[in-house]
Design an enzyme around this catalytic site. Structure first.
Site, mmCIF file in Angstrom:
data_model
loop_
_atom_site.group_PDB
_atom_site.id
_atom_site.type_symbol
_atom_site.label_atom_id
_atom_site.label_comp_id
_atom_site.label_asym_id
_atom_site.label_seq_id
_atom_site.Cartn_x
_atom_site.Cartn_y
_atom_site.Cartn_z
ATOM 1 N N GLY A 122 13.227 20.269 -15.471
ATOM 2 C CA GLY A 122 12.254 21.180 -16.043
ATOM 3 C C GLY A 122 12.051 22.395 -15.149
ATOM 4 O O GLY A 122 12.055 22.289 -13.922
ATOM 5 N N VAL A 193 8.296 6.191 9.162
ATOM 6 C CA VAL A 193 8.255 5.031 8.269
ATOM 7 C C VAL A 193 9.645 4.648 7.770
ATOM 8 O O VAL A 193 10.066 3.488 7.872
ATOM 9 C CB VAL A 193 7.326 5.319 7.073
ATOM 10 C CG1 VAL A 193 7.351 4.157 6.085
ATOM 11 C CG2 VAL A 193 5.902 5.565 7.556
ATOM 12 N N HIS A 454 -11.719 -19.593 3.962
ATOM 13 C CA HIS A 454 -11.144 -20.243 5.147
ATOM 14 C C HIS A 454 -10.184 -21.342 4.708
ATOM 15 O O HIS A 454 -10.518 -22.142 3.842
ATOM 16 C CB HIS A 454 -12.253 -20.858 6.000
ATOM 17 C CG HIS A 454 -11.721 -21.624 7.189
ATOM 18 N ND1 HIS A 454 -11.229 -21.003 8.310
ATOM 19 C CD2 HIS A 454 -11.583 -22.967 7.392
ATOM 20 C CE1 HIS A 454 -10.835 -21.917 9.173
ATOM 21 N NE2 HIS A 454 -11.031 -23.114 8.638
#
Length: 475
Positions: A122, A193, A454
């Site tokens: 586009g 990263v 827990h």
């Protein structure tokens, strides 16, 4: 006109396809243009994230993690594996399947939400009656007219001068995800990263991996305490890290790639590898948009200039994601895409850049949100810090992964949470609790007083919050 739309989105990555779908949900006639192709030439919406970024890298990370567990850690559970081997072609094939499932999922969402999809590139043609004329260059060239245009064209890998990508020997993230066999020696330029994640994949599978970083500090954007812990762990795992280097020459030959550089002491060094991944950041993708045809303003980096609401200098033209200011993160793009669609509808779309989480999907994972301790010190803001190690967490011991810790930073006076930093198992999932807490301006005590299951890894976040006030339950 059938090709007249209320909203046209250029780009089908996380920011683009989300914006188009949200616009359609709000009652607009919406279209999305995207040029990504699959191996058969068909549409592959999802942008860099889905095709050569977030999704495929996580697929490879998962496969390599399974291999490493079988090779080195299953024995701790009483499981003996004989004749272990890695079929790289099958691993890459699985990655490709995961990618296609995501591509197909986006196309399904377009159909479900009545978003018109156009496969091609586009670009702006001109301002026209009713908005802007947008050309679609592809197998079926078309011209569309949209009242509102949202540009979401993403970013491209930055090339190192003199080391252009050939995706065979010198690789961007694209080529790094399509390596056909485990290289004996792999070089990575840049310890960001992408470099660390891809380096981790091939290190686990047996490659000798060397990472060259120009900065004198490792993971400079990360909390210093977390970065030091990560560096220690990665080196122990076998990743070779060299900081403060200066690359002078990269040569690709028949047998691999040779990198000449000066180390932190200024001494001349040479690294010969089979393949080289260059991961030195990304640049906004505005090439081919024909911005000059309508006068859309770009900055010196080639990014589209927008205000806080993602409005450009042109009426009814917006931009989101990697192509504008801010962190180049898929979830940041998604948030901006939703916000812009809602703003077009007259609503108050909102994105808080202060609480966007960051994640590095290495092992251990690294995740954080908010301020680092060094940033608070630089600001001169009084704060309290508390941390808790996973080695003292029962669920982490049962998992067999006790590396790392959770760290809380809170205002010294109000106790408001200013930052949370995690290195350890499932950090990418645990960080969400901190994001929610910070969105509601919670205090460290609020987290400390909330009941956590827990045994669970989330108890470490509770303990770190308790530690802000020098308290602990010591599960």
């Amino acid at each position: 006109m059938s090709n007249q739309f209320d909203v046209i989105v250029i780009g089908g990555g996380p920011g683009g396809y989300i914006a188009a779908i949200r616009a359609a949900q709000l009652g607009f006639k919406a279209a999305c243009i995207d040029e990504w192709k699959n191996s058969k030439g068909g549409p592959a919406p999802g942008g860099t994230c889905t095709n050569v970024g977030c999704i495929p890298s996580k697929a490879l990370l998962q496969s390599s993690e399974h291999y490493e567990q079988a090779a080195h850690h299953f024995v701790d559970h009483g499981i003996t594996v004989e004749g272990l081997k890695m079929d790289v072609a099958k691993m890459v094939g699985r990655k490709d399947t995961v990618v296609k499932q995501n591509n197909d999922g986006i196309l399904y969402l377009f159909k479900k939400n009545k978003v018109s999809f156009f496969h091609g590139r586009g670009s702006f043609v001109k301002a026209a009656e009713g908005g802007y004329e947008i050309a679609v260059a592809g197998d079926k060239p078309e011209t569309l007219v949209g009242k509102h245009i949202i540009v979401a064209t993403g970013s491209n890998a930055r090339q190192l001068p003199g080391a252009e990508f050939d995706e065979k020997l010198i690789l961007s993230n694209d080529g790094a995800l399509a390596i056909g066999e485990v290289p004996k020696k792999l070089g990575v330029i840049g310890s960001g990263v992408i470099g660390l994640e891809m380096g981790s994949v091939w290190r686990r599978l047996g490659a000798e991996v060397t990472v060259l970083e120009a900065l004198p500090t490792f993971l400079a954007a990360v909390d210093e305490q977390v970065a030091k812990e990560a560096q220690k762990i990665f080196v122990k795992q076998g990743l070779k890290l060299e900081l403060g280097v200066k690359i002078s020459e990269v040569k690709a030959g028949k047998k691999g790639v040779s990198v000449s550089y000066a180390n932190a002491k200024g001494e001349a060094q040479k690294l010969d590898v089979d393949k080289l991944i260059v991961s030195i950041g990304r640049v906004p993708n505005t090439n081919g948009l024909n911005t000059e045809a309508v006068g859309l303003k770009l900055d010196e980096r080639g990014a589209i200039i927008v205000d806080d609401d993602c409005k450009t200098n042109l009426p009814n033209v917006w931009a989101v994601g990697d192509v504008v200011r801010g962190p180049m993160l898929a979830h940041k793009a998604e948030e901006e895409g939703v916000a812009v669609a809602e703003r077009i509808a007259g609503q108050h779309g909102h994105v808080d850049f202060n609480i966007i989480p960051w994640v590095i999907y290495t092992s251990p994972e690294i995740a954080w949100v908010g301020k680092t301790e060094q940033a608070l010190k630089a600001e001169g803001r009084p704060y309290k810090a508390g941390s808790f190690p996973f080695i003292a967490n029962g669920r982490a011991r049962a998992l067999g992964d006790t590396t790392g810790f959770v760290k809380f930073l809170a205002d010294a006076t109000t106790d408001e949470i200013l930052g949370v930093h995690i290195i350890g198992p499932f950090a990418s999932e645990l960080i969400s609790e901190a994001v929610v807490a910070m969105a509601f301006k919670a205090s460290a005590e609020d987290i400390a007083r909330i009941c956590h299951a827990h045994p669970s890894l989330s108890e470490a976040t509770k303990e770190a919050a308790l530690a802000v006030d020098k308290r602990t339950l010591n599960f």
